[in-house]
Design a protein around this motif. Structure first.
Motif, PDB file in Angstrom:
ATOM      1  N   ALA A 161       5.337 -18.592 -22.218  1.00 24.60           N
ATOM      2  CA  ALA A 161       6.107 -17.367 -22.020  1.00 24.60           C
ATOM      3  C   ALA A 161       7.219 -17.547 -20.981  1.00 24.60           C
ATOM      4  CB  ALA A 161       5.188 -16.237 -21.588  1.00 24.60           C
ATOM      5  N   LEU A 162       8.334 -16.877 -21.243  1.00 26.43           N
ATOM      6  CA  LEU A 162       9.420 -16.838 -20.277  1.00 26.43           C
ATOM      7  C   LEU A 162       9.008 -16.007 -19.077  1.00 26.43           C
ATOM      8  CD1 LEU A 162      12.385 -16.083 -22.730  1.00 26.43           C
ATOM      9  CD2 LEU A 162      11.877 -18.284 -21.652  1.00 26.43           C
ATOM     10  N   ALA A 163       9.648 -16.256 -17.944  1.00 30.20           N
ATOM     11  CA  ALA A 163       9.446 -15.404 -16.780  1.00 30.20           C
ATOM     12  C   ALA A 163       9.912 -13.990 -17.117  1.00 30.20           C
ATOM     13  CB  ALA A 163      10.230 -15.957 -15.590  1.00 30.20           C
ATOM     14  N   PRO A 164       9.345 -12.957 -16.462  1.00 25.35           N
ATOM     15  CA  PRO A 164       9.689 -11.567 -16.817  1.00 25.35           C
ATOM     16  C   PRO A 164      11.187 -11.275 -16.855  1.00 25.35           C
ATOM     17  CG  PRO A 164       7.795 -11.587 -15.359  1.00 25.35           C
ATOM     18  CD  PRO A 164       8.278 -13.005 -15.445  1.00 25.35           C
ATOM     19  N   ALA A 165      11.921 -11.742 -15.856  1.00 26.74           N
ATOM     20  CA  ALA A 165      13.361 -11.472 -15.829  1.00 26.74           C
ATOM     21  C   ALA A 165      14.064 -12.192 -16.982  1.00 26.74           C
ATOM     22  CB  ALA A 165      13.955 -11.915 -14.491  1.00 26.74           C
ATOM     23  N   ALA A 166      13.681 -13.439 -17.213  1.00 19.90           N
ATOM     24  CA  ALA A 166      14.281 -14.197 -18.314  1.00 19.90           C
ATOM     25  C   ALA A 166      13.916 -13.585 -19.660  1.00 19.90           C
ATOM     26  CB  ALA A 166      13.827 -15.654 -18.255  1.00 19.90           C
ATOM     27  N   MET A 167      12.699 -13.047 -19.761  1.00 17.04           N
ATOM     28  CA  MET A 167      12.278 -12.425 -21.014  1.00 17.04           C
ATOM     29  C   MET A 167      13.105 -11.174 -21.297  1.00 17.04           C
ATOM     30  SD  MET A 167       8.456 -11.300 -22.282  1.00 17.04           S
ATOM     31  CE  MET A 167       7.841 -12.977 -22.071  1.00 17.04           C
ATOM     32  N   ARG A 168      13.352 -10.368 -20.263  1.00 16.04           N
ATOM     33  CA  ARG A 168      14.175  -9.159 -20.446  1.00 16.04           C
ATOM     34  C   ARG A 168      15.582  -9.523 -20.890  1.00 16.04           C
ATOM     35  NH1 ARG A 168      11.226  -7.431 -15.864  1.00 16.04           N
ATOM     36  NH2 ARG A 168      12.838  -8.204 -14.461  1.00 16.04           N
ATOM     37  N   ARG A 169      16.147 -10.582 -20.276  1.00 11.25           N
ATOM     38  CA  ARG A 169      17.486 -11.023 -20.673  1.00 11.25           C
ATOM     39  C   ARG A 169      17.486 -11.519 -22.115  1.00 11.25           C
ATOM     40  NH1 ARG A 169      17.489 -13.375 -15.500  1.00 11.25           N
ATOM     41  NH2 ARG A 169      17.050 -15.431 -16.416  1.00 11.25           N
ATOM     42  N   ALA A 170      16.443 -12.266 -22.473  1.00 13.92           N
ATOM     43  CA  ALA A 170      16.370 -12.805 -23.831  1.00 13.92           C
ATOM     44  C   ALA A 170      16.280 -11.693 -24.864  1.00 13.92           C
ATOM     45  CB  ALA A 170      15.161 -13.735 -23.961  1.00 13.92           C
ATOM     46  N   VAL A 171      15.437 -10.691 -24.613  1.00 16.85           N
ATOM     47  CA  VAL A 171      15.303  -9.571 -25.544  1.00 16.85           C
ATOM     48  C   VAL A 171      16.618  -8.828 -25.674  1.00 16.85           C
ATOM     49  CG1 VAL A 171      14.178  -7.347 -25.926  1.00 16.85           C
ATOM     50  CG2 VAL A 171      12.822  -9.309 -25.169  1.00 16.85           C
TER      51      VAL A 171
END
Length: 499
Positions: free
Chosen positions: A222-232
């Motif tokens: 899993a991506l880090a939370p901040a990176a995941m938000r950016r990716a989405v």
């Protein structure tokens, strides 16, 4: 096996599941059951799709000429498997395999329900939803099958053969139901049956989730939370941008159907090249894993050649059957789309035989590369067989006996079992750990490339003679299979731990 938990449910199935399904893990039944219904819906729809495209508007079709209908059908297949790259990445980095498969199945069902609405607009909306859903489901459900086994488990190939038998139960039943409804009611009733089948598959998948290995609520890498938000955010923004640009180009008259097909073909060529380059250069891939990727390139190309032939079972072969093959056996008349069920029937019958042979031979069975090579050769022979009944006719009004197409599908079905089961099994073994689901997606990119090439080549169908069309394509496949056999010594050295 570890039995650590994530949330309220165990991440691994109970120990008693290990040999609960014909000596295979119990989770194999859940995943095979899902694939029965997914293939029922997908191939049931695809068996009538090219006929729907080519049928007259007065009969409820879209009125395309046969070459265009086959090309657009192949382009749809290209899009389905191109999206599998995103599906593998989303599973690895954001959703996890279980949720990726679940959400993919929901999109597929919604797409089939959309296609049940008798308008051209809803047809294209439905195909878009099915493409997105299949891209999420296909690479990840196959990866989940691989997680049921340890790398050295000799049941692995036999398990994939049983899994593939499940796939082909759906492939057999789907065209029978959708084809009959399309012939006796309307094409859209056929699409409705596909929607119902996918819904049943989702229900049994959710009910059997406790038996699935490696199921987690979070992605494995899993991506880090901040990176995941950016990716989405980037995914959503990118999807909206593509939709807006495509709509604008279509309204301006630039994005025609032919150009859309050409764009997909170009992407299908570029995508695997880029993807292989990324994996070879990734710092998260060890030198040992990188060494196993090199023979994988050969398997990838073999898959492209074989599936270029296989997918024409649902395009040029369907068109040939509808115009130049008898639709009766022993006095029983049937829709031309039922020929597609012959392929599934042979694979249902032959898959357990192949699985039993491999299980009985154990370590003495042929190397995976030779299984794949033989599969490619059989695919080529299935097309070469069609040279005989299509030769020596003064015009195109002839009707060949049903057994010619049935015989061609027998060769193709056996080749499909050998290549796809060994190919998918080898993929799960050769995959770099950090790209597990994505490497399975790369295998499906070979299907995208096969469809992308098909989308261009099928334009020649009807422009050149049928003997030339089937003869040249079949001969190329046979030569490719022989080349893989010639490379067997190198492949055996470099494909460890694949045997």
């Amino acid at each position: 096996m570890s039995h650590t938990t994530t949330g309220l449910e165990p991440a691994q199935p109970p120990p008693e599941d290990d040999r609960a399904f014909f000596g295979q893990p119990r989770g194999l039944m859940t995943l095979s059951g899902l694939e029965v219904w997914e293939r029922f819906s997908f191939l049931g729809m695809q068996a009538i799709l090219v006929l729907y495209f080519a049928d007259t508007v007065a009969n409820g079709g879209l009125g395309m000429d046969p070459g265009t209908a086959a090309s657009v059908s192949a382009a749809y297949g290209t899009l389905v498997y191109l999206v599998s790259v995103a599906g593998g990445w989303l599973a690895d980095r954001i959703l996890g395999s279980y949720r990726a498969v679940l959400y993919g199945g929901i999109l597929i069902a919604c797409g089939h329900y959309a296609m049940a609405v008798p308008t051209a607009t809803m047809t294209w909306v439905g195909l878009g939803l099915i493409s997105a859903g299949t891209g999420l489901l296909k690479p990840n459900v196959a990866s989940m099958v691989g997680k049921l086994y340890r790398t050295e488990d000799e049941r692995r190939d036999a398990g994939f053969a049983l899994y593939y038998m499940g796939i082909n139960i759906g492939a057999f039943a789907g065209p029978l139901i959708t084809g009959w409804l399309g012939d006796h009611a309307s094409w859209h009733w056929g699409f409705s049956a596909a929607a119902f089948g996918m819904t049943l598959g989702l229900i049994q998948y959710v009910l059997g989730r406790r038996h699935l290995a490696g199921r987690k609520h979070a992605a494995e890498f899993a991506l880090a939370p901040a990176a995941m938000r950016r990716a989405v955010l980037m995914i959503v923004a990118g999807a909206v941008l593509v939709a807006v640009v495509a709509t604008a180009l279509a309204l301006a008259g630039w994005l025609t159907m032919d150009r859309f097909v050409d764009v997909l073909t170009v992407i299908s060529v570029i995508a695997p090249v880029v993807y292989f380059a990324v994996m070879f250069r990734s710092p998260r891939v060890t030198s040992e894993e990188r060494g196993r990727l090199r023979p994988y390139v050969v398997l990838f190309l073999a898959s492209v050649v074989f599936n270029f032939i296989l997918f024409q079972a649902y395009s040029t072969m369907m068109l040939l059957a509808s115009t130049n093959a008898r639709t009766e056996i022993f006095g029983f008349h049937f829709p031309a789309s039922w020929y597609a069920s012959a392929l599934g029937a042979f694979e249902v019958a032959l898959a357990p035989v192949v699985a039993a042979v491999w299980a009985r031979m154990g370590p003495r069975q042929p190397h995976a590369s030779n299984k794949i090579a033989i599969g490619v050769i059989l695919g080529g022979l299935s097309f070469l067989l069609m040279v005989l009944p299509t030769s020596g006719h003064a015009d195109d009004s002839y009707k060949m006996a049903a057994w010619w197409i049935v015989g061609s599908y027998l060769l193709l079905g056996l080749g499909d079992i050998l290549l796809e089961t060994s190919g998918m099994s080898a993929t799960t073994k050769l995959a770099p750990k950090a790209f597990a689901s994505q490497t399975m997606a790369l295998w499906f990119l070979s299907l995208a490339l096969a469809n992308g090439i098909q989308a261009q080549i099928v334009k020649l169908y009807g422009e050149v003679s049928n003997p030339a069309y089937f003869g040249v394509n079949g001969a190329i496949a046979v030569v490719a299979g022989v080349a893989v056999i010639a490379a067997a010594p190198w492949l055996k050295r470099t494909m460890h731990p694949v045997h």
